[in-house]
Design a protein around this motif. Structure first.
Motif, PDB file in Angstrom:
ATOM      1  N   LEU A 166      -6.832   8.568  -3.801  1.00  0.00           N
ATOM      2  CA  LEU A 166      -5.265   8.121  -4.157  1.00  0.00           C
ATOM      3  C   LEU A 166      -5.764   6.795  -4.060  1.00  0.00           C
ATOM      4  O   LEU A 166      -6.573   5.984  -3.768  1.00  0.00           O
ATOM      5  N   SER A 171      -0.954   6.684   8.605  1.00  0.00           N
ATOM      6  CA  SER A 171      -1.307   5.709   8.318  1.00  0.00           C
ATOM      7  C   SER A 171       0.153   5.268   9.042  1.00  0.00           C
ATOM      8  O   SER A 171      -0.415   3.341   9.295  1.00  0.00           O
ATOM      9  N   ARG A 196       1.418   6.717  -6.937  1.00  0.00           N
ATOM     10  CA  ARG A 196       0.214   7.770  -7.193  1.00  0.00           C
ATOM     11  C   ARG A 196       0.301   8.657  -7.357  1.00  0.00           C
ATOM     12  O   ARG A 196       0.652   9.471  -8.017  1.00  0.00           O
ATOM     13  N   VAL A 253       0.577  -1.130   0.112  1.00  0.00           N
ATOM     14  CA  VAL A 253      -0.208   0.065   0.118  1.00  0.00           C
ATOM     15  C   VAL A 253       1.263   1.202  -0.107  1.00  0.00           C
ATOM     16  O   VAL A 253       0.707   2.074  -0.368  1.00  0.00           O
ATOM     17  N   LYS A 303       2.093  -5.294  -6.722  1.00  0.00           N
ATOM     18  CA  LYS A 303       0.796  -5.869  -7.061  1.00  0.00           C
ATOM     19  C   LYS A 303       1.209  -7.035  -7.635  1.00  0.00           C
ATOM     20  O   LYS A 303       1.047  -8.835  -7.800  1.00  0.00           O
ATOM     21  N   SER A 310      -6.644   2.822  -1.584  1.00  0.00           N
ATOM     22  CA  SER A 310      -5.028   3.100  -0.688  1.00  0.00           C
ATOM     23  C   SER A 310      -5.797   2.391   1.223  1.00  0.00           C
ATOM     24  O   SER A 310      -5.659   1.460   1.558  1.00  0.00           O
ATOM     25  N   THR A 311      -6.769   3.239   0.985  1.00  0.00           N
ATOM     26  CA  THR A 311      -7.203   3.254   2.665  1.00  0.00           C
ATOM     27  C   THR A 311      -8.036   2.162   2.426  1.00  0.00           C
ATOM     28  O   THR A 311      -8.030   1.113   3.605  1.00  0.00           O
ATOM     29  N   LEU A 363      -6.383  -2.103  -4.316  1.00  0.00           N
ATOM     30  CA  LEU A 363      -4.841  -1.068  -5.056  1.00  0.00           C
ATOM     31  C   LEU A 363      -5.684  -1.058  -6.812  1.00  0.00           C
ATOM     32  O   LEU A 363      -5.544  -0.201  -7.188  1.00  0.00           O
ATOM     33  N   TYR A 392       2.569   2.253  -3.386  1.00  0.00           N
ATOM     34  CA  TYR A 392       0.844   2.395  -4.222  1.00  0.00           C
ATOM     35  C   TYR A 392       1.215   3.581  -4.144  1.00  0.00           C
ATOM     36  O   TYR A 392       0.523   4.639  -4.946  1.00  0.00           O
ATOM     37  N   ILE A 393       1.296   4.023  -2.590  1.00  0.00           N
ATOM     38  CA  ILE A 393       0.706   5.721  -2.622  1.00  0.00           C
ATOM     39  C   ILE A 393       1.827   5.649  -3.106  1.00  0.00           C
ATOM     40  O   ILE A 393       1.491   7.367  -3.652  1.00  0.00           O
TER      41      ILE A 393
END
Lengths: 485, 207
Positions: B207, A111, A93, A86, A452, A241-242, A343, A89-90
């Motif tokens: 996000l 987080s 992004r 995650v 991923k 993501s959350t 995701l 990923y953040i």
């Protein structure tokens, strides 16, 4: 770091002498700290698992308030691998869209608090401390849900907070009832060892009430019916993501106290608990199947699929030793599936700017990597071989037949069939349908695909080959639940 | 005052604000509940000697529940110039009858599950709990849901009062800290309520 992969995100411009907004955003100290935390938190349990001798004694930490045993080690490893995915990923992004850098420091801070509390909760050796830390994860998740500040997200955050608060209050009341029961037979204490000692006494009314309330309250946190309505709304409205953090990390953190209670209180002596778990599980599966038929958004569909999975896990836990290994396998697979799908859903939303199922088509051509991740994730979600979810489900079904619960078996199969049809009908056109956009692939850094890809490999590996240390860990956790080693 | 008097007082404070549609009275009710819980803890001899556990319990009951929680919500509502009327329960005879029936069921539970010494305590606890859940189930306004939630928290605190086995201070402190953070989260939710009809507004990148 950057590889010219044909994919959807814009490439990193390294030719510019001054740092681009994209470069500046991805070098935000908060983001780098989040990544470093993810790497560190994953490396430590990985080393511990690889060095650990099977069957070694639990390690007591900080005056016995925390414990490192098979259960805590497996779940610490699981949640941190997902957290690292995650975090990456953040980072990718924000790097692709510098507009997302707004408020990212605050997001990274909460987080970090979320994963720190999650780790401590999983490691906790005291039921009430575990409860308090689970509450902290809930409080830390609230700002992550309403991160974008939209009214919908705010409302979803409130519902999440309220339902979690009530569920955890009921669980606390259940623990207080257990304390009442223990006080009648001696000194009450909520360290797991003390609970195990008290569990040897015959069950009284307060213990039965306590266990029923504790499982109802924790079931609310897991999204089990009847108090599940917060989950679809929260998963739908929160950033991708959350949602991945809630579905794949917090779900497992909330599952640990359930496992601890089941390790301590033998289901054979508490048939009402077994019936409660199986009943809640079947009800949740039925409710989620009905909602899936009517779902019009892919994120909401995934949210209902998460409910379905929670139901399967509850049924497996209610079966006790017969399905213990299957449950452990299913829980870990389920965490990877949800992380991968949510995701990827975040990526799909950012590309199509919609969450409506009928507005996304030809994913495999528009976004090849996301398409592949979504396709494989959907297959695993449906419980197809060779994924761990397939084997886990098979073992749970076998457990139902072994226990002679043919009615539950029929209900389980019927809801699975409905789920299969509803998911396939919605997802397959989304993946393989005619594309509605001109195809335009841009280079994508390897690091944005890697998390991923790692999840995908782990998912497939769990169905085909488990490394010996991991297999031993799975077996120990199953044995702690009374299952065959 | 005997413990029985305090328990009867607690039950009255649980019931009265349900019948009066005023947020001020609801918050005052919560503050009085916290005060009565403190007095009951004192009656149980919790504050005879100053141990970490007794100090934490005093902070929990007298400061957080009786003072800070109601005060935080009061200040937000006052700043927002909230209308004086705020129904905790829908104002109709059916709902009040149901609330009364729930109290009767709670007293029945108290008699069944408790001994002669504990039945009143269990009855009042069960009444406070089911009425808190009833408020949550019957209202969708954010303030009413918060009041229902805090009522449930107070009911649980009431249930735990007779326990003579203090928690380890680290655990008690952690639970207290969580409750404090929860109060601030409630304040934040109350002060950042979205405007009615704003739920479908468009959203930017995510996000």
């Amino acid at each position: 770091m950057s590889a010219p992969l044909p994919a959807q995100a814009a490439p990193l411009d390294t030719s510019s002498p001054a740092p681009s907004p994209r470069g500046r955003a991805s070098r935000s100290p908060a983001l780098l700290l989040l990544l470093a935390l993810g790497v560190l938190d994953t490396a430590v349990p990985l080393v511990l698992v690889s060095q650990r001798a099977p069957g070694s004694a639990p390690l007591s930490l900080l005056s016995g308030y925390f414990v490192l045993d098979a259960t805590s080690l497996l779940f610490v490893l699981l949640i941190n691998v997902i957290f690292l995915s995650v975090a990456t990923y953040i980072w990718s992004r924000v790097r692709a869209d510098p507009l997302l850098a707004k408020g990212i420091g605050r997001y990274a801070l909460f987080s970090s608090a979320f994963i720190a509390a999650s780790n401590l909760a999983v490691l906790s050796n005291h039921l009430l401390l575990m409860w308090a830390l689970l509450e902290v994860t809930t409080l830390a998740a609230v700002p992550l849900i309403w991160h974008h500040g939209s009214p919908r997200a705010h409302q979803a955050a409130w519902r999440y907070f309220l339902f979690s608060g009530i569920g955890l209050a009921l669980a606390l009341l259940g623990f207080a009832c257990l304390g009442h029961s223990m006080a009648a037979s001696g000194e009450p204490g909520f360290f797991l060892g003390e609970l195990a000692e008290a569990a040897r006494q015959p069950a009284d009314l307060w213990r039965r009430i306590g266990l029923a309330l504790a499982f109802l309250g924790l079931g609310t946190k897991l999204g089990l019916a009847p108090m599940y309505s917060w989950l679809p709304e929260t998963y739908d409205c929160a950033p991708g993501s959350t949602t991945a953090l809630l579905a794949a990390v917090q779900f497992n953190v909330a599952l640990v106290p359930v496992l601890r209670l089941l390790q301590v209180f033998d289901l054979a002596k508490h048939p009402a608990v077994s019936a409660e778990l199986i009943g809640l599980g079947l009800l949740t599966m039925a409710v989620s199947a009905l909602h899936m038929i009517a779902a019009r958004s892919y994120k909401r569909l995934l949210a209902y699929a998460s409910l379905n999975h929670a139901g399967v896990i509850a049924i497996g836990l209610g079966l006790g030793p017969e399905a213990a290994f299957g449950v452990v396998l299913y829980v870990v697979s389920n965490a990877f599936i949800k992380a991968l799908l949510f995701l990827t859903a975040g990526k799909i939303r950012s590309y199509y700017q919609t969450e409506k199922l009928d507005e996304v088509s030809g994913l495999i051509r528009d976004l090849p990597y996301s398409g592949i991740f979504f396709m494989v994730g959907t297959f695993a979600l449906l419980g197809l071989p060779p994924f761990g979810s397939f084997l886990g489900e098979l073992l749970i079904l076998s457990g139902l037949l072994t226990r002679g619960y043919s009615g539950v078996f029929v209900g389980f199969c019927a809801t699975l069939t409905v789920t299969f049809v509803a998911t396939g009908r919605a997802m397959f056109p989304m993946i393989w349908g005619e594309t509605k956009r001109p195809i335009h692939w841009e280079a994508q850094p390897l690091l944005s695909v890697l998390p991923k890809a790692v999840i995908l490999v782990a998912l497939v590996a769990m169905g085909l080959y488990l490394p010996a240390p991991l297999k031993a860990l799975f077996q120990e956790v199953a044995a702690d639940l009374g299952g065959m080693p | 005052m005997s413990e029985s008097d305090l328990l009867v007082g607690f039950l009255v404070v649980v019931l009265i604000p349900l019948l009066a549609a005023s947020w001020r009275l609801s918050l005052l009710g919560l503050a009085i509940q916290g005060t009565l819980l403190t007095l009951m803890a004192n009656a149980h001899g919790r504050f005879e000697s100053w141990t970490p556990s007794s100090i934490l319990q005093l902070v929990d009951l007298a400061f957080l529940r009786a003072f800070l929680g109601p005060l935080l919500l009061y200040r937000v509502l006052k700043a927002q110039k909230a209308p004086a009327r705020s129904d905790v329960l829908p104002p109709n005879l059916l709902v009040w009858t149901l609330a009364g029936a729930l109290v009767l069921v709670a007293f029945r539970f108290g008699r069944l599950a408790g001994t002669t010494d504990t039945s009143l305590h269990l009855s009042v606890f069960a009444s406070a709990l089911v009425l808190g859940l009833f408020v949550l189930a019957s209202q969708d306004s954010r303030l009413s849901q918060m009041i229902g939630f805090l009522r449930i928290e107070n009911a649980i605190a009431l249930f735990e009062l007779p326990s003579h086995h203090p928690l380890p201070p680290a655990v008690h402190g952690a639970i207290l800290a969580v409750f404090l953070l929860t109060l601030f989260a409630l304040r934040s939710f109350l002060s950042h309520r979205p405007a009615p009809g704003a739920l479908e507004s468009s959203e930017g990148p995510r996000l």
